[in-house]
Design a protein around this motif. Structure first.
Motif, short mmCIF file in Angstrom:
data_model
loop_
_atom_site.label_atom_id
_atom_site.label_comp_id
_atom_site.label_asym_id
_atom_site.label_seq_id
_atom_site.Cartn_x
_atom_site.Cartn_y
_atom_site.Cartn_z
N ASP A 79 32.77 -61.78 20.23
CA ASP A 79 34.19 -62.17 20.23
C ASP A 79 34.72 -63.48 19.71
OD1 ASP A 79 34.33 -59.69 21.86
OD2 ASP A 79 34.54 -60.42 23.97
N THR A 80 33.93 -64.56 20.04
CA THR A 80 34.47 -65.61 19.68
C THR A 80 34.06 -66.28 18.28
OG1 THR A 80 32.39 -66.61 20.64
CG2 THR A 80 34.08 -66.47 22.13
N LEU A 81 33.24 -65.56 17.69
CA LEU A 81 32.96 -66.07 16.21
C LEU A 81 33.54 -65.24 15.00
CD1 LEU A 81 29.16 -67.02 16.68
CD2 LEU A 81 31.00 -68.48 16.94
N PRO A 82 34.02 -66.05 14.07
CA PRO A 82 34.35 -65.34 12.67
C PRO A 82 33.20 -64.63 12.03
CG PRO A 82 34.21 -67.72 12.36
CD PRO A 82 33.81 -67.33 13.79
N ILE A 83 33.48 -63.82 11.26
CA ILE A 83 32.27 -63.15 10.34
C ILE A 83 31.52 -63.98 9.69
CG2 ILE A 83 31.87 -61.55 8.45
CD1 ILE A 83 34.29 -59.85 9.24
N PRO A 84 31.73 -65.09 9.08
CA PRO A 84 30.86 -66.00 8.39
C PRO A 84 29.77 -66.85 9.20
CG PRO A 84 32.96 -66.23 7.70
CD PRO A 84 33.01 -65.25 8.51
N LYS A 85 30.30 -66.86 10.47
CA LYS A 85 29.34 -67.42 11.59
C LYS A 85 28.71 -66.54 12.67
CE LYS A 85 31.81 -71.58 11.52
NZ LYS A 85 32.51 -73.05 12.49
N GLN A 86 28.48 -65.06 12.22
CA GLN A 86 27.96 -64.21 13.09
C GLN A 86 26.49 -64.31 13.03
OE1 GLN A 86 28.91 -61.94 15.47
NE2 GLN A 86 31.10 -62.77 15.12
N GLN A 87 25.96 -64.58 11.80
CA GLN A 87 24.60 -64.75 11.54
C GLN A 87 24.02 -66.21 12.47
OE1 GLN A 87 21.89 -63.75 8.51
NE2 GLN A 87 21.45 -65.57 8.02
N LEU A 88 24.86 -67.31 12.29
CA LEU A 88 24.45 -68.55 12.81
C LEU A 88 24.52 -68.28 14.40
CD1 LEU A 88 23.88 -71.44 12.52
CD2 LEU A 88 26.50 -71.93 12.50
N GLY A 89 25.55 -67.67 14.94
CA GLY A 89 25.57 -67.45 16.31
C GLY A 89 24.60 -66.75 16.98
N SER A 90 24.16 -65.43 16.03
CA SER A 90 22.82 -64.75 16.62
C SER A 90 21.68 -65.35 16.43
CB SER A 90 23.01 -63.39 15.69
OG SER A 90 24.08 -62.58 16.23
N SER A 91 21.52 -66.46 15.35
CA SER A 91 20.40 -66.90 15.30
C SER A 91 20.17 -68.04 16.56
CB SER A 91 20.13 -67.67 13.71
OG SER A 91 21.17 -68.67 13.86
N TRP A 92 21.37 -68.96 16.90
CA TRP A 92 21.25 -69.68 17.95
C TRP A 92 20.91 -68.86 19.43
CZ3 TRP A 92 20.36 -74.50 18.66
CH2 TRP A 92 20.75 -75.52 17.57
N ALA A 93 21.40 -67.80 19.38
CA ALA A 93 20.99 -66.96 20.54
C ALA A 93 19.53 -66.73 20.61
CB ALA A 93 21.79 -65.65 20.53
N SER A 94 19.01 -66.43 19.41
CA SER A 94 17.70 -66.14 19.34
C SER A 94 16.82 -67.23 19.67
CB SER A 94 17.31 -65.81 18.06
OG SER A 94 15.81 -65.54 17.85
N ARG A 95 17.31 -68.74 19.27
CA ARG A 95 16.61 -69.76 19.59
C ARG A 95 16.43 -70.39 21.05
NH1 ARG A 95 19.80 -72.83 14.79
NH2 ARG A 95 18.67 -72.10 13.01
N MET A 96 17.78 -69.79 21.72
CA MET A 96 17.85 -70.07 23.18
C MET A 96 17.06 -69.21 23.94
SD MET A 96 19.89 -72.55 23.42
CE MET A 96 18.76 -73.32 22.13
#
Length: 507
Positions: free
Chosen positions: A117-134
């Motif tokens: 919901d909160t991230l634009p397309i270019p940041k979807q991978q960054l968001g998912s990778s941070w979720a994976s880190r957490m």
């Protein structure tokens, strides 16, 4: 994951029956995540679409965790007959596990949708990778707590057994993490302009909508779901049984005689298994941190900018970029790594080998927590952008919490979306979860057959004395190892499916 299987074995359940208990996971995912996704997508709560489900789900999970830890005490407060106490304790433990599974699915669905919901397309991978880190950090802390003797650290404050203290730590940590997220994330609130033609929809209509969407998935999302289906037939036995398998390998081959006579075999298996998963989680965390820097992100159809590295390192950066693997290639390799590790499980005869195999799977798990959600986020937002341009104006708005500015979930042709709105993210991520949970039913069925044939009675490693149902000894094949081997074959199919996805799609 570390302690529940040994705990249920200690209560008197056989492995074949425990495999049926763990059907709670796929059943809850099958029911809860799509329904919560649809309801949240359409929710007009002033607290946001995802936040209420995260909060109330966390409350329910915490209560059920504590109930699971103190099952015996709760039952003994109402029942005195020893045989009835035993039966009621098993029943309440199983009900608590079901409660945890159903409630945690509401939390997970909301958390994943919040990222989309909160991230634009270019940041979807960054968001998912941070979720994976957490996720990796959480695993590391959780398995670390399981490996420590918490009684020496907390004393009787959180309970008088390792298992009780772990459930208390889990409940407290989840509550803190979700509380911080709800406080920190600015979420859109959905409002209606009075022309909402859908209106309030009943349960039957909602389920029909989910089924219709699942049967008519866009090509890209359907391909991702197909890979996820085969991958999770392999991951299911690993996630639920790997720690018990490591503990049983220890008891079968490496444990001294006095350890086998210990009165707390559950604690022993849990601590030994936790040590292997500390290695697993450490590898997962390191891969989650490093791999996103060395893997190409799925290309955005309309990139907003071209990266311009400093002139002094520009030539080096450009050269490195040429050799970066795509995320899809990395996902395919992760399936191969997992399959290659698990196919060795039936042949392991030492604790060290078992620990190494489990640790190597951390590479694959880091990518599995990251890749499918990245692709889904990109696909969902591409679909949202396409629909917004096709259908023109909007029937619903959204506003940011704590800001007066109105933002639209749907944009007109003159107003191209710069940010992700995550329109439909709940239902699509819920359907991805269907393809994560359906294979778990397959895995449960496979586990039940394997355990019924190879270990029809109590676990031979964990049985303290002879039992009438025990028809095998520790000389026979380990049932969990056979399940892991079958999971490896499924992971190989997932690798092939990922290769086909690479040929047929535009990643």
């Amino acid at each position: 994951m570390t302690y529940c299987t040994p705990y249920l074995l200690e209560l008197g359940l056989t492995k074949s029956k425990i495999s049926l208990v763990w059907i709670a996971g796929p059943l809850s995912g099958l029911i809860m995540q799509p329904i919560v996704g649809v309801i949240a997508d359409r929710s007009k709560s002033r607290w946001g679409r995802r936040r209420p489900f995260m909060v109330w789900g966390t409350v329910a999970v915490s209560i059920c965790l504590l109930l699971l830890g103190w099952t015996k005490e709760v039952v003994q407060a109402f029942v005195t007959d020893p045989e009835m106490v035993r039966g009621a304790t098993i029943a309440l433990a199983v009900l608590s596990i079901y409660g945890i599974d159903f409630a945690i699915n509401a939390v997970q669905a909301s958390c994943r949708s919040l990222i989309v919901d909160t991230l634009p397309i270019p940041k979807q991978q960054l968001g998912s990778s941070w979720a994976s880190r957490m996720v990796a950090v959480g695993h590391l802390i959780g398995y670390g707590a399981g490996a420590l003797d918490l009684g020496k650290i907390f004393g009787p404050m959180l309970g008088d057994t390792q298992f009780k203290q772990l459930t208390a730590v889990a409940a407290i940590t989840l509550s803190l993490a979700v509380g911080i997220t709800c406080w920190a994330v600015t979420e859109r609130v959905l409002i209606s302009d009075g022309k909402d033609e859908h209106g309030e929809q009943g349960a039957v209509h909602m389920l029909t909508s989910i089924l219709k969407t699942a049967m008519n998935l866009p090509k890209g999302i359907a391909a991702i779901c197909f890979v996820q289906f085969w991958a999770w037939i392999g991951w299911f036995p690993f996630l639920f049984y790997s720690t018990t398998w490591v503990g049983e390998i220890y008891l079968r081959y490496d444990a001294p005689a006095e350890a086998k006579q210990s009165g707390d075999l559950t604690g022993q298996v849990g601590r030994i298994g936790s040590m292997s998963l500390i290695a697993f989680s450490t590898i997962t965390f390191l891969m989650s941190v490093m791999l996103p820097w060395f893997v190409k992100s799925p290309e955005d159809e309309t990139p907003n900018f071209t990266p311009r590295p400093p002139a002094s390192i520009a030539s080096f950066v450009i050269e490195v970029e040429k050799y970066k693997p795509t995320l899809l290639t990395t996902w395919m390799i992760s399936h191969c790594v997992f399959a290659g590790s698990m196919i060795l499980a039936p042949f392991v005869t030492s604790l060290r080998s078992a620990t190494i195999i489990v640790a190597v799977c951390g590479i694959s798990w880091a990518i599995s927590c990251w890749a499918p959600f990245t692709f889904m986020g990109v696909e969902i937002n591409r679909l949202s952008s396409s629909n917004n341009h096709v259908y023109g104006h909007f029937t619903r708005d959204s506003i940011e919490l704590e800001t007066p500015v109105q933002l639209h979930l749907n944009h007109g042709p003159e107003e191209p979306p710069q940010n992700s709105t995550g329109e439909g993210s709940g239902i699509y991520l819920g359907i991805l979860n269907l393809y994560t949970t359906l294979p778990q039913f397959v895995g449960t069925f496979i586990s039940w057959i394997v355990f019924s044939i190879l270990e029809p009675g109590k676990s031979p490693e964990l049985a303290k004395e002879a039992h009438p149902d025990d028809t095998n000894s520790t000389d026979g094949p380990n049932g969990i190892a056979v399940c892991l081997f079958i999971g490896a074959l499924s992971a190989a199919v997932a690798a092939v499916a990922t290769t086909r996805l690479k040929r047929t799609h535009s990643y």
